[in-house]
Design an enzyme around this catalytic site. Structure first.
Site, PDB file in Angstrom:
ATOM      1  N   GLU A  76      60.586   0.256 -28.397  1.00  0.00           N
ATOM      2  CA  GLU A  76      59.734   0.266 -29.578  1.00  0.00           C
ATOM      3  C   GLU A  76      58.412  -0.327 -29.133  1.00  0.00           C
ATOM      4  OE1 GLU A  76      61.240  -1.468 -33.333  1.00  0.00           O
ATOM      5  OE2 GLU A  76      63.143  -1.570 -32.268  1.00  0.00           O
ATOM      6  N   ARG A 321      73.990  -6.345 -21.843  1.00  0.00           N
ATOM      7  CA  ARG A 321      72.583  -6.661 -21.659  1.00  0.00           C
ATOM      8  C   ARG A 321      72.419  -7.778 -20.646  1.00  0.00           C
ATOM      9  NH1 ARG A 321      69.993  -6.781 -26.237  1.00  0.00           N
ATOM     10  NH2 ARG A 321      68.308  -8.166 -25.671  1.00  0.00           N
ATOM     11  N   LYS A 331      61.748 -11.138 -28.585  1.00  0.00           N
ATOM     12  CA  LYS A 331      60.307 -10.897 -28.744  1.00  0.00           C
ATOM     13  C   LYS A 331      59.690 -11.906 -29.706  1.00  0.00           C
ATOM     14  CE  LYS A 331      60.452  -5.986 -27.872  1.00  0.00           C
ATOM     15  NZ  LYS A 331      60.877  -4.783 -28.582  1.00  0.00           N
TER      16      LYS A 331
END
Ligand code: ATP
Ligand code: MG
Length: 629
Positions: A76, A321, A331
């Protein structure tokens, strides 16, 4: 199959096929899945017209897809990429490269509220810098999910017409209450059995702006009693009057991520859609959706609907992950560090962002090696930060030029220099640029009366086992002990004779005499044995530089575990700036060049602030892991 198409994700490593590679990447479950699909020709029959599109679009050209597999990296555009994204880039672009495939660079920009073009360029730069590209056969495979809004809309109408989706007008609270929970099945919405024609009309009213934000959602009609809550009629379109950074106000309805993503994959002919484990529970919906959209339908009114996609459908695979100790990768938290001034910016060398790592002195090779070592598996876990640093040391050891640097300088005066060598004389010394690679040549610098040494290389009263400089003194038994002798690396042996302090008691200068005929590399230089070898820089040709001694940003291995306040474990010593003296060969350093400062570690000329006459170096990592227990 041994023939490989000229297709491959571009990049420095693209030229070498894995077969030719001596260091063949170790296998993992994703490689096994791909090899199995290739062996069985699972995706061999796909058609590719040269651009993304539905089945009709792809079949128009009738050309078999030249890419043996297609993967994608779908960030994104809402922030800077970090080391976790680098892992995903390495997985997706690396697999495509290794198996004669293509990895698509896709901006997943279907959420109008969060995206910003500001981040697009930085993301593309990061991918390229890491060594990958999205060109294959001269075509860029750079896509924006927002280009697919029309196709997504058509897919939604297809679901409505085939009875697989309905417009729900319950309130958000009702919907939440009727969803049930892990132990209770959900309750059907009163709108669930609306006729397709009515749903279609209502959905078009949603699209045309006739309903208020939140007044209705389009839901997939699956099973309100499913043990997987994600299958309890998930929302697939919502009304949101927001200006999208690319499509502006063209739409007031937007697809939900879980609906959009499988469609993006199918439009792009993706074969292996690789994501992290959090999406495992979404896989049944991914499969449900693409199964419906690739099945021809006969409608009650006698019409036949062509399927939107041709099979085989893309498949989703999940791996654990990357979790790295001593960093945060959320983030939101990274942004907080920047916004609150705990670091100097997104590219602060302590940040785990790709731009931060690059400025710190990390190389693409080091990051790739780290990704390879951290493995690809279904089992999560923490990777120690030391492993990232280890990969950097390993890759730099072979390539980085060596240099002497005195980080905490104090003067050393050779008091017999003028008498022995002649006043003002300088003696040329040299050393290999890289001892592992003679081809890198030699570097030179000058020895003279006035030198710089590390403050810690002198002790007025030497602790036990100290083999560096210490002055003559009286032993415990009253005997006179001589000053110590050390070799100044690549230079001469000196014997310490004394020192001078400032008025405040701090050391001002160390004094020593040169021991004749001990120059490194000359016959008989070893006649005098010394236990200590220290580094130095000549006062005549040394360069003054700002050196930024970076360390880990957090002093705790899991700064944000269990909802802890991550700011509480910020390492107060994560940056110490010193004025150092460097050997003259470093005058040639260009921003981004890496060196090993002997005894100290790996340093990089800062990409932003380093310039001729104003040298600035960052410590990338020490020579060994100072945090290891
Ligand atoms: P964040 O949660 O930090 O905002 P994100 O996953 O939402 O990150 P995206 O832009 O959606 O950010 O990520 C792009 C891709 O990178 C996704 O496929 C995602 O799974 C992958 N990715 C993100 N973080 C990691 C990680 N720590 N390890 C492996 N892959 C990751
Ligand atoms: Mg995400």
């Amino acid at each position: 199959m041994t023939d490989r198409l000229p297709l491959s994700a571009a990049g420095p490593a693209a030229a070498s096929s894995p077969d030719a590679d001596t260091a063949r990447p170790s296998s993992n479950f994703l490689r096994q899945i791909i090899e199995n699909d290739l062996a069985h020709g699972t995706y061999a029959g796909r058609l590719w017209s040269g651009s993304p599109g539905d089945a009709a679009h792809q079949s128009r050209s009738g050309t078999p897809d030249p890419a043996r597999i297609r993967t994608r990296f779908p960030p994104e555009p809402n922030g800077y990429l970090h080391i976790g994204h680098a892992k995903s880039i390495w997985v997706n672009f690396g697999l495509a490269r290794d198996y004669g495939g293509v990895c698509h660079m896709r901006f997943d920009d279907t959420n109008p509220e969060k995206e910003d073009t500001e981040y697009v360029d930085s993301i593309l730069d990061a991918v390229r810098w890491l060594g990958y590209g999205w060109e294959a056969n001269g075509t860029p495979h750079l896509y924006q999910a927002s280009d697919y809004f029309d196709a997504m809309y058509r897919a939604a109408e297809f679901l409505i017409e085939t009875g697989h989706a309905y417009v729900d007008e319950q309130s958000a609270e009702q919907m939440r209450a009727n969803r049930g929970d892990f132990t209770t099945p959900g309750t059907d919405s009163p709108f669930r059995d609306r006729a397709p024609a009515e749903n279609l009309t209502r959905f078009r009213q949603m699209r045309d702006g006739q309903l208020a934000d939140g007044a209705a959602v389009l839901r997939a009609r699956i099973d309100m009693a499913s043990p997987n809550i994600n299958l309890r009629d998930p929302a697939i379109y919502r009304i949101r009057r927001a200006t999208h950074h690319r499509t502006g106000d063209a739409w007031c309805i937007y697809p939900m991520y879980t609906f959009a993503h499988p469609i993006e994959d199918a439009l792009e002919n993706i074969t292996h859609s690789i994501c992290t484990l959090e999406f495992e529970d979404q896989r049944p919906f991914y499969d449900w959706l693409l199964e419906r959209l690739s099945t021809p339908a006969a409608l009650p009114d006698g019409r036949a609907l062509e399927p939107i996609f041709a099979r085989p459908n893309p498949r989703q695979y999940e791996f654990a992950r990357l979790n790295l100790t001593y960093v945060v990768t959320s983030k939101r938290k990274l942004k907080q560090l920047v916004d609150e001034g705990h670091v100097a910016g997104w590219d602060d060398p302590r940040m785990p962002t790709v731009v931060g790592l690059r400025r710190r002195g990390y190389t693409p090779e080091a990051i790739q090696l780290f990704c390879e070592r951290s493995g690809v598996s279904k089992a999560g876990g923490w990777i120690d930060y030391g492993s990232l640093e280890g990969a950097l040391r390993e890759t730099l050891d072979a390539t980085a030029g060596r240099a002497m640097a005195v980080l905490d300088p104090v003067r050393l005066t050779i008091t017999n220099w003028d008498a022995l060598m002649g006043a003002g004389r300088l003696d040329a010394c040299d050393a290999p640029v890289n001892p592992h690679d003679p081809a890198q040549g030699r570097r030179s610098f000058r020895f003279g009366r006035d030198l710089w040494i590390e403050r810690s290389d002198f002790a007025e009263v030497p602790p036990k086992g100290y083999h560096r400089l210490s002055p003559p003194r009286t032993g415990a038994d009253g005997s006179a002990l001589p000053g110590s002798k050390v070799r100044l690396k690549y230079g001469h042996v000196v014997e310490c004779t004394g020192f001078v302090n400032h008025a405040d008691g701090t050391l001002a200068e160390v004094q020593a005499v040169l021991v004749p005929d001990t120059k490194s590399g000359t016959p008989g230089a070893d006649a005098i044995k010394v236990k200590g070898v220290i580094t130095w820089v000549g006062a005549s040709d040394g360069l003054r530089a700002e050196v930024r001694l970076y360390d880990r940003l957090f002093s705790e291995p899991h700064p944000d575990a269990g909802g802890k306040d991550f700011l509480a474990s910020l390492n107060p010593a994560s940056l110490q700036t010193v004025t150092a003296m460097l050997e003259p060969s470093l005058a040639q350093a260009r921003p981004g060049d890496s060196f090993q400062f002997e005894r100290h570690g790996y340093f990089v000329a800062d990409r932003e602030d380093h310039r001729d006459g104003a040298l600035v170096f960052n410590r990338a990592t020490g020579l060994k892991d100072s945090w290891a227990k």
